[in-house]
Design a protein around this motif. Structure first.
Motif, mmCIF file in Angstrom:
data_model
loop_
_atom_site.group_PDB
_atom_site.id
_atom_site.type_symbol
_atom_site.label_atom_id
_atom_site.label_comp_id
_atom_site.label_asym_id
_atom_site.label_seq_id
_atom_site.Cartn_x
_atom_site.Cartn_y
_atom_site.Cartn_z
ATOM 1 N N VAL A 1 -0.464 22.236 6.479
ATOM 2 C CA VAL A 1 0.993 22.305 6.641
ATOM 3 C C VAL A 1 1.554 20.899 6.854
ATOM 4 O O VAL A 1 2.497 20.480 6.182
ATOM 5 N N GLY A 2 0.969 20.155 7.780
ATOM 6 C CA GLY A 2 1.423 18.792 8.037
ATOM 7 C C GLY A 2 1.227 17.882 6.841
ATOM 8 O O GLY A 2 2.101 17.077 6.492
ATOM 9 N N PHE A 3 0.078 18.016 6.174
ATOM 10 C CA PHE A 3 -0.240 17.179 5.021
ATOM 11 C C PHE A 3 0.762 17.401 3.900
ATOM 12 O O PHE A 3 1.302 16.452 3.328
ATOM 13 N N TYR A 4 1.048 18.662 3.589
ATOM 14 C CA TYR A 4 1.960 18.965 2.492
ATOM 15 C C TYR A 4 3.408 18.657 2.831
ATOM 16 O O TYR A 4 4.174 18.232 1.952
ATOM 17 N N LEU A 5 3.806 18.864 4.063
ATOM 18 C CA LEU A 5 5.176 18.502 4.448
ATOM 19 C C LEU A 5 5.383 16.990 4.341
ATOM 20 O O LEU A 5 6.401 16.526 3.807
ATOM 21 N N ALA A 6 4.417 16.230 4.839
ATOM 22 C CA ALA A 6 4.521 14.770 4.745
ATOM 23 C C ALA A 6 4.427 14.325 3.292
ATOM 24 O O ALA A 6 5.154 13.427 2.856
ATOM 25 N N GLY A 7 3.538 14.952 2.532
ATOM 26 C CA GLY A 7 3.407 14.606 1.114
ATOM 27 C C GLY A 7 4.688 14.877 0.344
ATOM 28 O O GLY A 7 5.114 14.063 -0.476
ATOM 29 N N ALA A 8 5.323 16.010 0.614
ATOM 30 C CA ALA A 8 6.589 16.334 -0.046
ATOM 31 C C ALA A 8 7.669 15.329 0.356
ATOM 32 O O ALA A 8 8.464 14.896 -0.488
ATOM 33 N N SER A 9 7.690 14.970 1.623
ATOM 34 C CA SER A 9 8.675 13.983 2.089
ATOM 35 C C SER A 9 8.452 12.635 1.415
ATOM 36 O O SER A 9 9.417 11.975 0.996
ATOM 37 N N LEU A 10 7.199 12.225 1.313
ATOM 38 C CA LEU A 10 6.892 10.952 0.653
ATOM 39 C C LEU A 10 7.257 10.994 -0.829
ATOM 40 O O LEU A 10 7.761 10.007 -1.382
ATOM 41 N N LEU A 11 7.015 12.124 -1.468
ATOM 42 C CA LEU A 11 7.358 12.258 -2.884
ATOM 43 C C LEU A 11 8.867 12.173 -3.082
ATOM 44 O O LEU A 11 9.346 11.475 -3.998
ATOM 45 N N ILE A 12 9.628 12.854 -2.243
ATOM 46 C CA ILE A 12 11.097 12.786 -2.334
ATOM 47 C C ILE A 12 11.576 11.357 -2.107
ATOM 48 O O ILE A 12 12.428 10.847 -2.843
ATOM 49 N N TRP A 13 11.018 10.685 -1.108
ATOM 50 C CA TRP A 13 11.387 9.283 -0.836
ATOM 51 C C TRP A 13 11.073 8.407 -2.041
ATOM 52 O O TRP A 13 11.885 7.583 -2.456
ATOM 53 N N TRP A 14 9.874 8.595 -2.627
ATOM 54 C CA TRP A 14 9.465 7.797 -3.778
ATOM 55 C C TRP A 14 10.382 8.047 -4.973
ATOM 56 O O TRP A 14 10.786 7.112 -5.676
ATOM 57 N N LEU A 15 10.725 9.317 -5.212
ATOM 58 C CA LEU A 15 11.613 9.641 -6.339
ATOM 59 C C LEU A 15 12.999 9.033 -6.148
ATOM 60 O O LEU A 15 13.601 8.537 -7.095
ATOM 61 N N LYS A 16 13.498 9.057 -4.908
ATOM 62 C CA LYS A 16 14.790 8.432 -4.639
ATOM 63 C C LYS A 16 14.739 6.932 -4.927
ATOM 64 O O LYS A 16 15.664 6.369 -5.517
ATOM 65 N N GLN A 17 13.644 6.301 -4.515
ATOM 66 C CA GLN A 17 13.493 4.865 -4.767
ATOM 67 C C GLN A 17 13.410 4.582 -6.259
ATOM 68 O O GLN A 17 13.965 3.602 -6.749
ATOM 69 N N ALA A 18 12.714 5.448 -6.998
ATOM 70 C CA ALA A 18 12.540 5.247 -8.445
ATOM 71 C C ALA A 18 13.874 5.424 -9.176
ATOM 72 O O ALA A 18 14.162 4.708 -10.146
ATOM 73 N N ILE A 19 14.690 6.361 -8.721
ATOM 74 C CA ILE A 19 15.967 6.604 -9.373
ATOM 75 C C ILE A 19 16.940 5.473 -9.073
ATOM 76 O O ILE A 19 17.700 5.036 -9.944
ATOM 77 N N ILE A 20 16.918 4.952 -7.857
ATOM 78 C CA ILE A 20 17.820 3.874 -7.466
ATOM 79 C C ILE A 20 17.473 2.591 -8.218
ATOM 80 O O ILE A 20 18.338 1.840 -8.615
ATOM 81 N N MET A 21 16.202 2.331 -8.408
ATOM 82 C CA MET A 21 15.770 1.101 -9.061
ATOM 83 C C MET A 21 16.112 1.202 -10.491
ATOM 84 O O MET A 21 16.377 0.988 -11.382
#
Length: 77
Positions: A57-77
């Motif tokens: 549960v913790g692994f996937y929640l953090a992984g999903a959060s990191l993926l969303i953060w990464w996608l936001k960074q990729a879209i902004i760049m």
């Protein structure tokens, strides 16, 4: 929720977050946790599956959060 439940969730999140330091640390952390829990399950028979589920549960929640953060960074760049 008991304290150990929360600890397993936090350890799962921490393990996922290690990918920011180095991806190998996430793999090593995952293997170490799984080996420990399976060994504990064989010797103590305390239902290691429950601990692993909480960790996931913790692994996937953090992984999903990191993926969303990464996608936001990729879209902004």
């Amino acid at each position: 929720m008991m304290t150990y439940d929360l600890i397993h969730i936090l350890v799962g999140a921490l393990t996922a977050g290690l990918v920011l330091v180095h991806p190998v640390l996430t793999i090593v952390g995952t293997l170490a946790f799984m080996i420990y829990q399976l060994d504990e399950g064989m010797h103590i028979k305390n239902g290691a599956w429950k601990d692993i589920k909480e960790w996931m549960v913790g692994f996937y929640l953090a992984g999903a959060s990191l993926l969303i953060w990464w996608l936001k960074q990729a879209i902004i760049m």
